[in-house]
Design a protein around this motif. Structure first.
Motif, PDB file in Angstrom:
ATOM      1  N   CYS A  24      31.429  44.121  45.259  1.00  0.00           N
ATOM      2  CA  CYS A  24      32.022  43.910  43.790  1.00  0.00           C
ATOM      3  C   CYS A  24      31.438  42.110  44.574  1.00  0.00           C
ATOM      4  CB  CYS A  24      33.162  43.135  43.654  1.00  0.00           C
ATOM      5  SG  CYS A  24      33.472  45.073  42.798  1.00  0.00           S
ATOM      6  N   GLU A  29      34.306  40.273  40.381  1.00  0.00           N
ATOM      7  CA  GLU A  29      35.782  39.769  40.271  1.00  0.00           C
ATOM      8  C   GLU A  29      36.160  39.140  39.379  1.00  0.00           C
ATOM      9  OE1 GLU A  29      37.954  41.580  42.224  1.00  0.00           O
ATOM     10  OE2 GLU A  29      36.488  42.744  43.111  1.00  0.00           O
ATOM     11  N   ASN A  38      40.845  44.662  39.528  1.00  0.00           N
ATOM     12  CA  ASN A  38      40.102  45.123  40.145  1.00  0.00           C
ATOM     13  C   ASN A  38      39.230  45.460  39.754  1.00  0.00           C
ATOM     14  OD1 ASN A  38      40.852  47.015  41.855  1.00  0.00           O
ATOM     15  ND2 ASN A  38      41.385  45.686  43.408  1.00  0.00           N
ATOM     16  N   ALA A  40      37.506  48.812  41.552  1.00  0.00           N
ATOM     17  CA  ALA A  40      38.447  49.760  41.676  1.00  0.00           C
ATOM     18  C   ALA A  40      38.994  50.342  40.533  1.00  0.00           C
ATOM     19  CB  ALA A  40      38.816  49.714  43.089  1.00  0.00           C
ATOM     20  N   ASN A  74      38.221  49.570  47.042  1.00  0.00           N
ATOM     21  CA  ASN A  74      37.551  48.857  48.076  1.00  0.00           C
ATOM     22  C   ASN A  74      37.514  48.992  49.225  1.00  0.00           C
ATOM     23  OD1 ASN A  74      36.950  47.646  45.636  1.00  0.00           O
ATOM     24  ND2 ASN A  74      39.504  46.419  45.974  1.00  0.00           N
ATOM     25  N   GLN A 317      34.958  39.136  53.184  1.00  0.00           N
ATOM     26  CA  GLN A 317      35.837  40.179  51.494  1.00  0.00           C
ATOM     27  C   GLN A 317      36.680  38.935  51.251  1.00  0.00           C
ATOM     28  OE1 GLN A 317      35.388  42.986  51.345  1.00  0.00           O
ATOM     29  NE2 GLN A 317      33.594  42.885  52.364  1.00  0.00           N
ATOM     30  N   GLU A 319      38.238  38.742  48.248  1.00  0.00           N
ATOM     31  CA  GLU A 319      39.292  40.202  47.915  1.00  0.00           C
ATOM     32  C   GLU A 319      40.369  40.489  48.955  1.00  0.00           C
ATOM     33  OE1 GLU A 319      36.675  42.972  48.908  1.00  0.00           O
ATOM     34  OE2 GLU A 319      36.942  40.805  48.075  1.00  0.00           O
TER      35      GLU A 319
END
Length: 1422
Positions: A24, A29, A38, A40, A74, A317, A319
């Motif tokens: 994403c 996000e 999130n 997922a 994710n 990344q 997240e």
């Protein structure tokens, strides 16, 4: 295993699903962050398809895909870890997952019935399985009657799911490799297409750069699906549609999707409650994200990653960084989830998943299956043998370069990605994921052969594992399930490869596939693993396998649950450990496994105390102490100290209500309650009445005897009527008495409760401050005091002022030895009237100090035990017999009544040994020790002929003091010459006899005032039979106040008298043969009485000789007239074994009119000293010993005779009655004697009397009852014999008429002058009966007796030879006969036959009246 919520097929399908990655942009996000999710996590609740899909296999056959679920995650990248084992963070995750999953409160009870066991597995399993939960069987029976469930273990399912999700992807299989990647960009991006390009490049770099080994990708050409995320709350829908149209031009309409979300403002206050399907996934996702972050930190510490690379990774990344460190992370953030989503948004997400799967994922999988199949087919187009030979010689395609960059597998070789064996495995995994199990099995089977030929054991084990599962999942599979495939895979993972994670997976997931053929020993390989949690879970599943077998193995289930609880405890899972031990206790309890029960209860107590459940801990330790343990004394002492410590921590300072103590054990049913003062031991020569005490054992027969005596006394006090409300007095209550009613106690008189304690331990116990716990409800309390009816108790917090109500005795110290049973007698003294309930006992408990614990301060706790007494089991109605019901037992709930009189009785000079018939004088003292006057004093006894207080008007003067009567005779005496005519006296039977057996005690005024006492003489007579005799007295008295709740009171006394033999008297009577005109008396008939007296004493007690003083008689119709012994036989002395025979003539009396209840007393003097037998005590003992039993017997006989006459209506009964009256005598003989005894060199004179009753003429009676001989064995008769015809007793009928022949003894006749000699003979007939009698005289009968033949010559009766006469009652008739003789000689004239019968009877009753003795006459020749 325990049955899961899902079926086996659903479990396998959900464990291996297509994996989809998510990448994403930051803006996307941000859009999803509005929902605290999130992207997922946003998709996860909707990842299961609700409709069926389909694909076409390489043979172009359509295959349905049902209930498919995809997994969306994710992308989390990580370098290749140094070890494939679980990290500490992963272990912590699994530990927390199991710990957070506990049985739900309020869930339905699940029960497994195995044999005679009912095993409970529910949220109440702790309550229902521990032995102290009293209602567990009732709960189980109620549940089992409705439906039986099998147990579930949701913590194991949670562990399995998280274990599978946290497992690292393996090189030898592709089931958990990513098949596709979702690229998500927000519509608010400036140039969304550029963001898609960046995400696509990022995915390509992660997959193909070689820097990251995780995540792993299924095939090189990964499906990329482009998702444009549009926030409806921010507007710009037209721009989003335009961007989506551009995307369809670029990626095709099957490769992209426009997802519109957030149709609802997060600030809007809407009353609609939106569902939250994300909650069940967030905890698990948060755990996994923390594990990933912790794993990366661990790799930095180990030097695998540098901090710089971490920053680069975090930048790529974001997240991951936020998920691991930011407290406001989308993952697991606080607050509601999906707040900006409407139900339409939910449908949009569900539709997106369906579109992605059906238009993107499934076609992608179908295409790859075809490509792999084509490659394999093209490879198989070559000669298989040539291809195989080439591989053998050249290792075509599978031999990797043995360089440093190619590490060796611990279980064989590593295949390169393009190896054909791996292509077959890829095709098999793709077919398995889309539920094409037949093709998957074929591919797995082919790959298995190749792997085994190459000795690639890890790959081969994986292929065997999946081949077995594919074969199981095939619907209607033509082949049997290959059990050996799974067993080989387990063995390979365990022995050859050492893959504990894969071994655990095969145990967790695929072991259920084995179904009934599965043996729980398959779990054994993992029991010894280093993971305690994993071992505990698998041990628990093995236990459930044992219990769910076709033939349940209950003890193996319990044993494995114990092992699982131990491993749970080592893993820190104390709640699960406690649950396992409690479930195992259901099997071991009350089955004789005492040591196992002790261990389990001790562990339950420890675990409960650690879990802050001290009440449960106390209950568990209590169970150890109350059971009959076989532990050593040291171990039991440790258990006791542990219990006291835990108990102290539970009670603390809160002692408002004392808790229950388990020690010592109390036998509540053995509790005895005594009402009244304990027996007071008298001083000096006084002997106190025995009454009732707690030292006496209860006897049911004795209680019935005392109740019968009391009933006699009550009837005598109420004019012969027993009140309907009468209940026998029970001074001592126990388990065998009638306790249905509340007993009556008296104020100011103690209540003694005997409690039986038992110490089950091998260590001593020390009890202190022991007292009874009671509850009192007063009656008529004044307003200033407690309200009437309000309960007063003596518990610790309410002890002030209770002594004015009930005084409680306290035992300061009560020690009990090891395994000792000991009674404690606790006393209460009620002060007021009301209702008292004795609840239990209160005491301090401690382990008694011994030699080993002198220096240690032993712990002291205070508690209570309730006395819960269960009544007798009811067995009256059908319901009582079918169910177990118990009645009431109110022995501990007395009613306190106002004060009553209390009497004490003392005996003076009371003997313990007497001769049979001996008369002895004693004294009895009555004392009123209460503050209330008493009256109505009576006594009843089981032996009323043993004693007498004297009759009114006949009692001789006796000294007041007992000491002044040492040489005084008990009889009233006169002086008369022996052999003189017997003196007579007419005495009324009412002066002596008391038919009821109850004797009024003659005290002055009939009342004893408070504190007063009186002393009365008491005459005793030794029993007629030798031996030890138990004689019981019951004294009755009542209060002078009327209307009391207690109508009367009684006092018991029991004595034992040893009777020795003295004299034996045998008496008989017969009619006198003297003709009526020769008798000296004026009566209608005379009788001879023979009295045979024998000294049967064997010099016991120093008796030298007996003197017969007097023989007296008592009768209403007869009297002794004179002794007819020789004049020289005047003094009758008998030494040992000597016998004397006395003969008296008895004459009939004619009592004056109106004296039907009077008796004639006649004294036949043998010695010079005469005794007035009609006075006390001689007359009293005679009437008590003879008259009362006779009156009862005669009355009973008369009633039976009348009943018999009514039933038979026959003549035989009348004949018997006539004959009986004819032979009836009714003469009682009293033999008075003196015995000279030498004792302590002093000669004492003992007096006594013996009684015999002559009822019938010709029958001998004795003063000694003959010993009963054993009955002979009688043959068993199956057919009843016909009753014999009723015939009159001919032998008795012969006594109706008495005959006498009167003739000259000699007669001279000149036979020379006159040949015939005629001699007149007079035949006298006497009617002895009281009825008319018909007489027939027959002179023609010849006597058949041989004596008459011997007498020479014969004679004949001349004249009339037959007479028919009728005699009136008692009539005497003379008939003149003539005898004719032919020659001189001696002749027997007794040849006439006389027949007699009652006048109203038939001729069959006639019988001969011939006399037995001959009548001889001498005829001389002149």
């Amino acid at each position: 295993m325990a049955q899961c919520v899902q079926s086996v097929q659903e479990l396998v399908q959900d464990s291996f699903v297509p994996m989809v990655a998510v990448l994403c942009s930051e803006e996307a996000e941000r859009v999803t962050r509005k929902n605290n999710l999130n992207f997922a996590e946003l998709l996860r609740p909707f990842c299961r398809l609700t409709s069926e899909g389909h694909i076409r296999d390489p043979s172009n056959q359509v295959q349905l895909v049902k209930n498919l679920r995809i997994c969306v995650n994710n992308v989390v990248t990580s370098p290749n870890p140094a070890c494939a084992a679980f990290s500490p963070a992963q272990r912590r995750l699994l530990n927390e997952v199991v710990s957070s999953c506990q049985p739900q409160e309020g869930a339905a009870t699940n029960v497994i019935t195995a044999g005679d066991y009912d095993l409970n597995f529910s949220d109440h399993c702790v309550k229902a399985s521990v032995p102290w939960y009293s209602a567990w069987r009732q709960t189980l029976s109620e549940v089992s009657t409705s439906k039986h469930y099998t147990a579930t273990t949701p913590w194991f399912e949670a562990y399995r799911e998280n274990f599978l999700q946290t497992m690292a992807a393996s090189e030898h299989e592709f089931l958990n490799h990513y098949l596709a990647c979702l690229l998500v960009v927000s519509s608010t991006e400036t140039v969304p297409v550029e963001q898609f390009l960046k995400l696509s490049q990022e995915q390509h770099r992660i997959q193909h750069s070689g820097d990251y080994t995780n995540p792993k990708w299924f095939i090189p050409n990964t499906l990329k699906y482009y998702v444009l995320l549009h926030d409806m709350g921010e507007g710009g829908e037209q721009r989003a549609d335009a961007v989506y149209e551009d995307m369809k031009q670029r990626y095709g309409h099957q490769g992209c999707y426009l997802l519109k979300v957030n149709s609802r403002s997060s600030s809007a206050e809407d009353d609609e409650q939106m569902p939250d399907p994300w909650s069940q996934y967030l905890h698990r996702s948060n755990m996994q994200n923390q594990v990933s972050a912790a794993l990366i930190v661990g790799l930095i510490v180990c030097g695998v990653l540098s901090p710089g690379s971490l920053h680069a990774l975090s930048a790529e990344q974001p997240e991951l960084k936020k998920g691991g460190r930011d407290p406001e992370s989308l993952v697991g953030a606080a607050g509601s989830h999906g707040a900006c989503l409407t139900l339409n948004d939910h449908d949009h997400i569900r539709q997106f998943i369906q579109e992605f799967t059906f238009r993107g994922l499934l076609p992608h999988i179908e295409k790859n299956i075809r490509q792999l199949n084509d490659q394999l087919v093209s490879r198989k187009g070559l000669s298989r043998s040539l291809f195989t030979a080439t591989k053998k010689w050249f290792g075509g395609g599978k031999v990797p370069e043995k360089g440093v960059s190619e590490p060796k597998s611990t279980c064989g070789l590593l295949y390169p990605p393009e190896a054909p064996e791996l292509q077959i495995r890829k095709m098999a995994d793709l077919c398995f994921l889309v539920q094409h199990y037949e093709l998957a099995y074929s591919c797995y089977h082919t790959a298995k052969k190749d792997f085994l030929s190459d000795q690639a054991m890890l790959y081969a084990a994986g292929a065997l594992e999946m081949a077995a599962v594919s074969a199981f999942l095939q619907a209607g599979a033509p082949r049997p399930y290959p059990t050996h495939y799974m067993d080989t895979a387990i063995q390979t993972y365990r022995d050859d490869c050492g893959k504990s994670d894969l071994l655990c997976r095969i145990m967790d997931v695929f072991i259920t596939v084995k179904q009934s053929s599965f043996v729980p020993t398959s779990f054994i390989p993992l029991y010894v693993q280093d993971s305690d949690l994993r071992s505990a879970l698998l041990l628990e599943q093995a236990a459930h396998c044992f219990i769910n077998m076709r033939n349940p193995m209950v003890r193996k289930f319990a044993f494995h649950m114990i092992l699982a609880g131990h491993r749970f405890s080592k893993a820190g899972q104390r709640r699960h450990a406690l649950r396992c031990y409690c479930q195992a206790m259901q099997v071991y309890k009350q089955r004789g496994w005492s040591l196992a029960e002790d261990h389990i209860n001790f562990t339950i107590g420890r675990q409960s105390f650690t879990l802050s459940q001290p009440e449960n801990a106390v209950t568990a330790f209590r169970q150890i102490l109350t059971n009959d343990s076989r532990q050593t004394a040291t171990q039991q002492g440790a258990f006791l100290r542990e219990y006291l410590y835990v108990y102290k921590s539970v009670v603390g300072g809160n002692e408002d209500r004392l808790p229950q103590l388990p020690l010592p054990c109390i036998h509540s049913s053995a509790t005895r309650v005594y009402f009244g003062h304990e027996r007071r031991l008298a001083e000096g020569e006084k002997q106190a009445a025995t009454h009732v005490s707690l030292d006496q054992e209860y006897d049911q027969d004795l209680a019935a005897m005392w109740g019968h005596l009391e009933e006699q006394l009550v009837a005598a006090a109420n004019r012969g009527i027993v009140p309907a409300s009468f209940q026998p007095t029970q001074c001592c209550l126990n388990s065998q008495t009638d306790n249905l009613r509340r007993p009556l106690a008296v104020a100011e008189e103690p209540i003694i409760v005997e409690v039986t304690f038992r110490n089950p331990l091998k260590v001593p116990l020390a009890l202190s401050n022991l007292k009874l716990l009671w509850k009192f409800t007063a009656e008529g309390a004044s307003p200033s005091e407690e309200t009437a009816g309000e309960a007063i108790t003596n518990e610790e917090s309410l002890t002030e002022g209770t002594d004015t109500v009930v005084t409680t005795q306290i035992i300061l110290e009560f020690l009990m030895g090891p395994e000792e049973t000991k009674m404690a007698r606790l006393q209460l003294l009620p002060r007021r009237t009301g209702q008292l309930s004795i609840v239990g006992v209160v005491y301090n408990l401690a382990a008694a100090p011994c030699a080993e614990t002198q220096a240690v301060d032993f712990m002291l706790v205070r508690g209570r035990q309730d006395l819960k007494i269960q009544g007798p089991r009811l067995n009256q109605t059908k319901e009582d017999k079918m169910l177990v019901r118990h009645g009431l037992d109110r022995r501990l709930d007395p009613i306190i009544t106002p004060p009553m009189p209390l009497m004490e009785v003392f005996f003076l000079q009371f003997p313990t040994a007497l001769l049979c018939g001996e008369i002895r004088k004693a004294y009895v003292e009555f004392c009123n020790v209460s503050a209330v006057a008493l009256c109505g004093l009576r006594v009843a006894s089981t032996h009323p002929d043993f004693f007498t207080f004297g009759s009114q008007g006949t009692t001789p003067l006796t000294p007041v003091s007992p000491t002044s009567a040492e040489n005084c005779s008990a009889y009233k005496t006169v002086t008369r010459p022996p052999g003189s005519v017997a003196s007579e006296m007419l005495v009324s039977a009412g002066d002596f006899s008391q038919p009821s057996g109850v004797m009024d005690i003659p005290i002055d005024g009939g009342t004893l005032l408070p504190g007063e006492s009186t002393q009365l003489p008491l005459w005793l007579r030794g029993p007629d039979h030798e031996g030890v005799h138990e004689i019981n007295f019951l004294f009755y008295y009542q209060s002078t106040e009327k209307g009391t709740q207690i109508s009367h009171r009684v006092l018991r006394h029991t004595v034992f008298i040893c009777a020795s033999r003295s004299l034996s008297v045998q008496a008989s009577a017969c009619r006198s043969s003297v003709p009526p005109h020769h008798r000296l008396d004026d009566g209608g008939g005379g009788t001879l009485v023979f009295v045979d007296v024998e000294n049967i004493n064997t010099s016991e007690g120093g008796v030298r000789e007996f003197h017969i003083v007097q023989v007296s008689s008592s009768s209403q119709r007869w009297r002794l007239h004179r002794r007819i012994n020789p004049a020289s036989d005047r003094d009758c002395k008998l030494t040992s074994r000597e016998r004397a025979k006395l003969c008296f003539r008895a004459t009939r009396c004619r009592p004056p009119p109106g004296t039907h209840d009077f008796c004639y007393y006649s004294d036949g003097h043998v010695a010079s000293e005469g005794i007035i037998s009609s006075s006390t005590p001689c007359g009293d003992f005679f009437f008590r010993g003879c008259r009362s039993p006779e009156s009862h017997r005669v009355g009973g006989t008369a009633s039976r005779t009348s009943s018999s006459s009514r039933i038979q209506e026959g003549r035989a009964a009348d004949i018997s009655s006539i004959v009986k009256k004819c032979n009836e005598l009714d003469l009682h003989i009293i033999v008075i004697w003196k015995a000279y005894v030498v004792e302590d060199n002093k000669q004492l004179i003992l007096e006594g009397q013996l009684h015999v009753a002559l009822q019938t003429l010709g029958k001998e009676v004795t003063s000694l009852t003959p010993k009963e001989e054993a009955q002979e064995m009688v043959l068993l008769k199956f057919k009843p014999e016909a009753p014999a015809p009723v015939a009159p007793p001919s032998a008795e009928l012969s006594q109706l008429i008495k005959t006498n022949l009167h003739y000259p003894e000699t007669h001279s006749h000149p036979f020379v002058q006159e040949s015939l000699c005629v001699v007149p003979v007079t035949l006298t007939l006497s009617n002895c009966s009281s009825a008319p009698v018909d007489v027939l005289i027959d002179l023609r009968h010849k006597s058949p007796s041989p004596e008459s033949v011997e007498v020479h010559g014969s004679f004949t009766w001349v004249g009339r030879t037959q007479y028919k006469l009728q005699l009136e009652p008692q009539q005497v008739l003379c008939v003149t006969l003539r005898a004719c003789f032919l020659q001189a000689g001696v002749y027997n004239l007794n040849t006439p036959r006389v027949f007699a019968k009652p006048t109203q009877q038939a001729a069959v009753c006639e019988t001969s009246q011939q006399a037995a003795s001959p009548a001889l006459i001498i005829i001389n020749n002149a």
